[in-house]
Scaffold this active site. Structure first.
Site, PDB file in Angstrom:
ATOM      1  N   CYS A 414      36.818  -4.308  14.136  1.00 21.65           N
ATOM      2  CA  CYS A 414      35.503  -4.817  13.791  1.00 21.65           C
ATOM      3  C   CYS A 414      35.296  -6.287  14.129  1.00 21.65           C
ATOM      4  O   CYS A 414      34.264  -6.666  14.667  1.00 21.65           O
ATOM      5  CB  CYS A 414      35.208  -4.553  12.327  1.00 21.65           C
ATOM      6  SG  CYS A 414      36.443  -5.223  11.212  1.00 21.65           S
ATOM      7  N   HIS A 458      35.341  -5.507   6.481  1.00 25.24           N
ATOM      8  CA  HIS A 458      34.607  -5.187   7.709  1.00 25.24           C
ATOM      9  C   HIS A 458      33.843  -6.436   8.161  1.00 25.24           C
ATOM     10  O   HIS A 458      33.664  -7.381   7.388  1.00 25.24           O
ATOM     11  CB  HIS A 458      33.639  -4.026   7.415  1.00 25.24           C
ATOM     12  CG  HIS A 458      33.077  -3.399   8.655  1.00 25.24           C
ATOM     13  ND1 HIS A 458      33.842  -3.074   9.744  1.00 25.24           N
ATOM     14  CD2 HIS A 458      31.799  -3.008   8.954  1.00 25.24           C
ATOM     15  CE1 HIS A 458      33.080  -2.529  10.669  1.00 25.24           C
ATOM     16  NE2 HIS A 458      31.829  -2.481  10.221  1.00 25.24           N
ATOM     17  N   ASP A 474      25.763  -2.954  13.781  1.00 26.13           N
ATOM     18  CA  ASP A 474      27.219  -2.840  13.619  1.00 26.13           C
ATOM     19  C   ASP A 474      27.811  -2.369  14.928  1.00 26.13           C
ATOM     20  O   ASP A 474      27.834  -1.185  15.230  1.00 26.13           O
ATOM     21  CB  ASP A 474      27.538  -1.849  12.501  1.00 26.13           C
ATOM     22  CG  ASP A 474      29.028  -1.853  12.179  1.00 26.13           C
ATOM     23  OD1 ASP A 474      29.804  -2.513  12.916  1.00 26.13           O
ATOM     24  OD2 ASP A 474      29.411  -1.198  11.199  1.00 26.13           O
TER      25      ASP A 474
END
Lengths: 657, 326
Positions: A414, A458, A474
């Site tokens: 991430c 995250h 995202d």
């Protein structure tokens, strides 16, 4: 003056074991400068005593006593405070063992050991640790009992049996103290701070930082400890919406994303328009020593004692140095900052000068070829989707970290994706920022709450689009939708190590319910809770004096009851044979064959044969009782124990006359 | 049913098998003569085996003499019966020294007391002087005449009877003298079946004449030795002590049981255990002999309207077998 009573080997060993048990909970966090000499002292003393060594002369003991305070001042700078205090107590306890020769010494040592043991709660107060301390306390009480003088003939010669008896009596003593402990726990006047409130450890805890450098999230991904727990007022939102917003990062220096300090308090009123329905929930945040609070996108308001920054980061007024509970309301549908503040726009477009030329070139090509921001975002996500891999074992990146990632390694997790995506957006003149936080969580059905672990950490991006405000993107989801659906580890396809086997995970999640209860009910028990507990009993507002009187009254009643019980219990009831026979008679009584105290065992046996003809077990019991009690076979405690066991195992059908 | 892994507690029987069988046969034989009086016969045996003397307090004609006769025949004891009257003198039972001219010396002629089983019938009719002589002999198991001590035969067992109703012209035994008898029993009327059998069967005297001895003297001594060896565990002694203490503190009892009574209680219980084939005493043994041992020794308070037997029974229902679990 009474003559010194020397210690027997059993007494010394138990005392030494108690002292070790008291020091051990401290040992793991004491600096080696202290833990090593303490261990050497304890072991050395034990060996010396075992070899029958003589009493140590003062010229050895005195320097040792002076050594530790000097070491502590050398290491901590002073001798007061929690850390140096605990170190000093441990060291002095170890030294006490060195000079322990008589019963009086041993008693003093054990009393001090119990203080040292309890002081470990200043450093950790989880359920497991507390239980461990109780086990150690049992040992201390057992040692205390072993030190009691008793008749020579009464003591069991077998060493192991002695220790077993001691431990059992220690456990009984501890159990007997429980009512009093509960009473004190409930009624002792509290200060506003929670139980065992103490100045906190300054050593770092894991958790989200206010910076994101390559590998910083990776540290978290392998940490399975709970970050916070959430109970929702309504139903659980879908997993894809569970973006727990933490610090928002604006500055990028080529490797690390950081956050400008002033943003926290600056311009508290953000332009947030929200739509119903909203989600309300309670968060129990584990201590982080930082000030970030976590909330779902987007928090409608700041919780008590916290402020909401311009970028919707929730910041507590004080560092979260103990378990913190807060209520929050979030709106999953929102529009944030329809118009962008020029200062923020500048910040959201800033790039480190001179770094990552390839990425800049790519973004500028997109800007010139593609018409709208939407299409550019789509192009970037497509790029990630087609050619990138999600893995927790990302290769190291060089100076031009974004270039290296985009055009060379193309594998990461991430933080790499969020970092590269945000960079590309800024290079393409779209205001963008990195948001760190947690995604997902494990819903614990047994406790009806969501537990979010550090491994759920995250990072994602937000881009500002005209008319729509800040929009969450995202990029990791483009590469690996499972990351959002399943969690980081599953997405990485990593084979779970043995300590994360499914059944173990399940067990851990069950245990987490207990831990949560412990945190809520015991550790968080403060003045407010105390008041709410007393309100149903008509104590509307209890001040310290009322509470104190209640405490004194309640504990006096408890102690009185206890004393009455102890004095009332006939001493001979301790005779196991009598107790077992009394039990046998109670069983007969319940089964319909009552007996008088004036009736002998043979009379009862005959009655038993009358009521339950052919019950050989019953007849055998009576025969054995007579044998043990009257035929002089009483010497065997083993036989008595077997008799008691057989009585316990006896089942009688109810006799109907 | 529960399957118990409990191992039985090993105990040894008090007697050799043949001896035990002979004892059982003897008990049975006396029971066959004195019908329907099992408990009393058992007590009589216990009294004999414990080395005590027996007092039978009852109406005439209920079988006192028969019991004594049957015991003597079964146990192979030499038997003498003395009918006590108010003119009986001590020398009448002990014996006299008579001057023998040809030897120019006194010769002792032993009286009826010189038998192994002496039935002292209606002991309360004799004068206290004669009673004392008998009781002294019972106690010492020897008599002294003219400075010469004569030992009485062994085993020596006195069975005395006393008629509680016909009190005119009698000298009831004082309480202190009653203490010399280990056990006091009363036979009472037989129950219906036993009485019918008694009436239908042959004359008791004839039956006794045909009795075979079951135990010889050596065997009797062996059984007595075994009875003395019977184990009285601390728990049992606790119980005996509790009974003694209760008798001394009971509101209706003026004078409780003496230590001698306690010893008699324990010894009688021991003998009872042997009769039951046990080498140890249980509370039931004590309970069986308690009324026999205690009742005639208890002296009721003046305000009490309870008999001695009722008081003894009351004590039994008041004292727990085991204080700790009462």
């Amino acid at each position: 003056m009474k003559p010194m009573q020397p210690l027997t080997p059993a007494q010394f060993d138990l005392t030494a074991a108690s002292i070790c048990a008291a020091v051990l909970p401290h040992l793991w966090r004491l600096p080696w400068l202290f833990s090593t000499p303490i261990l050497i002292l304890l072991i050395g003393r034990w060996l010396q005593r075992r070899r029958g060594g003589a009493r140590l002369p003062t010229w050895i003991k005195l320097p040792l006593i002076l050594l530790f305070p000097v070491l502590i001042i050398f290491h901590y700078g002073n001798i007061f405070g929690r850390e140096p205090g605990a170190a000093l107590a441990c060291a002095m306890l170890a030294l006490k063992l060195v000079e322990t020769e008589s019963r009086r010494d041993a008693r003093a040592a054990i009393c001090f050991a119990s203080f040292v043991l309890m002081s470990a709660l200043l450093f950790a107060n989880s359920l497991g640790f507390t239980l461990l301390l109780f086990a150690a306390l049992t040992l201390l009480l057992a040692a205390m009992r072993e030190l009691e003088p008793r008749a020579a003939d009464a003591s069991v010669q077998n060493r192991r049996a002695t220790v077993t008896v001691d431990l059992r009596s220690g456990a009984i003593a501890l159990a007997a103290a429980v009512p009093l402990a509960v009473c004190v726990f409930v009624f002792l006047p509290r200060l506003g701070s929670p139980l065992w409130g103490a100045p906190d450890d300054t050593s770092a805890r894991t958790g989200l930082g206010d910076r994101m450098a390559p590998g910083s999230v990776q540290q978290l991904l392998i940490d399975d400890s709970p970050a916070f727990r959430v109970s929702f007022d309504g139903p659980l939102p879908p997993r894809a919406e569970l973006y727990w917003r933490g610090p928002v990062l604006w500055y990028f220096d080529g490797t690390t994303w950081t956050r400008p300090g002033y943003l926290a308090s600056n311009r508290g009123a953000a332009d947030l328009q929200t739509a119903t329905p909203t989600i309300a929930y309670d968060v129990s945040l584990e201590p982080t020593d930082r000030r970030w609070l976590l909330a779902l996108d987007m928090p409608v308001a700041a919780p008590d004692n916290a402020v909401r920054g311009a970028d919707m980061t929730l910041v507590s007024r004080t560092p979260v140095d103990r378990l913190l509970r807060y209520h929050a309301v979030s709106a999953p549908k929102y529009r944030l900052d329809a118009t962008l503040d020029p200062q923020q726009r500048a910040l959201a477009l800033e790039l480190p000068p001179g770094l990552d030329p390839q990425a800049r070139a790519l973004a500028q090509r997109w800007r010139s070829e593609l018409r709208s921001d939407d299409v550019i975002i789509r192009a970037a996500l497509d790029l990630f989707h087609k050619e990138f891999f999600y893995t927790l074992n990302a290769p190291l990146l060089g100076r031009d970290s974004v270039d290296d990632f985009l055009f060379d390694t193309r594998r990461g997790f991430c933080e790499h994706f969020a970092s590269a995506f945000t960079f590309l957006m800024r290079a393409a003149s779209i205001p963008a920022r990195v948001v760190t936080g947690y995604q997902g969580g494990y819903f614990n059905a047994a406790g009806d709450y969501l537990v979010v672990r550090q491994s759920d950490a995250h990072a994602w991006s937000e881009v500002w689009l005209a008319g729509r405000g800040w929009v969450r993107v995202d990029p990791t989801a483009a590469v690996s939708p499972q990351r959002v659906q399943l969690g980081a580890r599953a997405a990485a396809g990593a084979r779970a190590p043995w300590y994360q086997a499914d059944w173990l995970q399940l067990l851990r999640n069950r245990l987490d319910v207990v831990n949560r209860f412990w945190n809520d009910a015991i550790v968080q028990f403060n003045a407010l809770r105390q008041q709410s507990l007393l309100t149903p009993f008509g104590i509307a507002k209890a001040d310290y004096v009322d509470l104190m009187w209640t405490l004194i009254g309640a504990s006096s009643v408890l102690l009185g009851l206890f004393a009455w019980w102890v004095l009332r219990a006939p001493r001979t009831a301790a005779d196991p044979l009598d107790a077992a026979y009394a039990r046998l008679r109670r069983k007969l009584d319940r089964a319909g064959a009552p007996s008088l105290a004036t009736e002998g065992p043979l009379t009862l046996a005959a009655r038993g044969e009358d009521h339950w003809p052919g019950n050989r077990a019953l007849q055998r019991l009576f025969a054995n009782y007579v044998g043990l009690r009257y035929a002089g076979a009483l010497s065997s405690t083993q036989a008595v124990r077997e008799f008691a066991r057989a009585v316990a195992a006896l089942r009688l059908r109810a006799h109907k006359p | 049913m529960t399957t118990s892994r409990l191992a039985p507690v090993a105990t040894t029987p008090p007697l050799e098998p043949e001896l035990a069988a002979a004892l059982a046969r003897a008990l049975q034989q006396v029971n066959n003569v004195v019908l329907g009086k099992n408990p009393q016969v058992r007590l009589a045996f216990a009294c004999f085996l414990a080395g005590g003397h027996l007092l039978i307090e009852d109406l005439p004609g209920v079988g006192k003499t028969t019991l004594a006769h049957a015991l003597a025949a079964t146990l192979d004891l030499s038997f003498q019966r003395v009918q006590f009257t108010s003119d009986l003198l001590p020398s009448d039972i002990i014996g006299v020294s008579v001057y023998e001219r040809e030897r120019a010396a006194f010769k002792f002629h032993p009286g009826p007391l010189f038998a192994q089983l002496v039935l002292a019938d209606e002991i309360n009719r004799a004068t206290p002087k004669t009673q004392s002589a008998l009781l002294e002999a019972m106690q010492e198991q020897q008599v002294t005449v003219d400075g010469i001590t004569h030992g009485l035969p062994s085993p020596f067992f006195v069975v005395a009877t006393q008629n509680p109703l016909d009190l005119a012209g009698t000298y009831p035994l004082p309480d202190s003298q009653l203490d010399r008898f280990m056990l006091r029993i009363s036979l009472d009327y037989p129950d219906r079946d036993a009485e019918r059998a008694l009436l239908a069967a042959a004359d008791r005297r004839e039956v006794i004449g045909h009795l075979q001895p079951c135990l010889d003297n050596a065997q009797i001594l062996a059984v007595r030795a075994a009875a003395a060896q019977v184990l009285a565990s601390p728990a049992l002694i606790d119980y005996v002590q509790a009974l003694l203490a209760a008798s001394r503190s009971h509101a209706d009892i003026r004078v409780g049981l003496s230590p001698r009574a306690g010893l008699a209680l324990l010894n009688a219980a021991r003998a009872c255990a042997v009769l039951a084939g046990r080498s140890y005493c249980v509370p039931e043994d004590v309970q069986q002999v308690f009324a026999g041992v205690a009742a005639h020794r208890l002296i009721p308070g003046s305000a009490s309207n309870r008999t001695r037997d009722q008081l003894a029974a009351a004590l039994l229902t008041q004292v727990a077998v085991r204080q700790a679990i009462a």
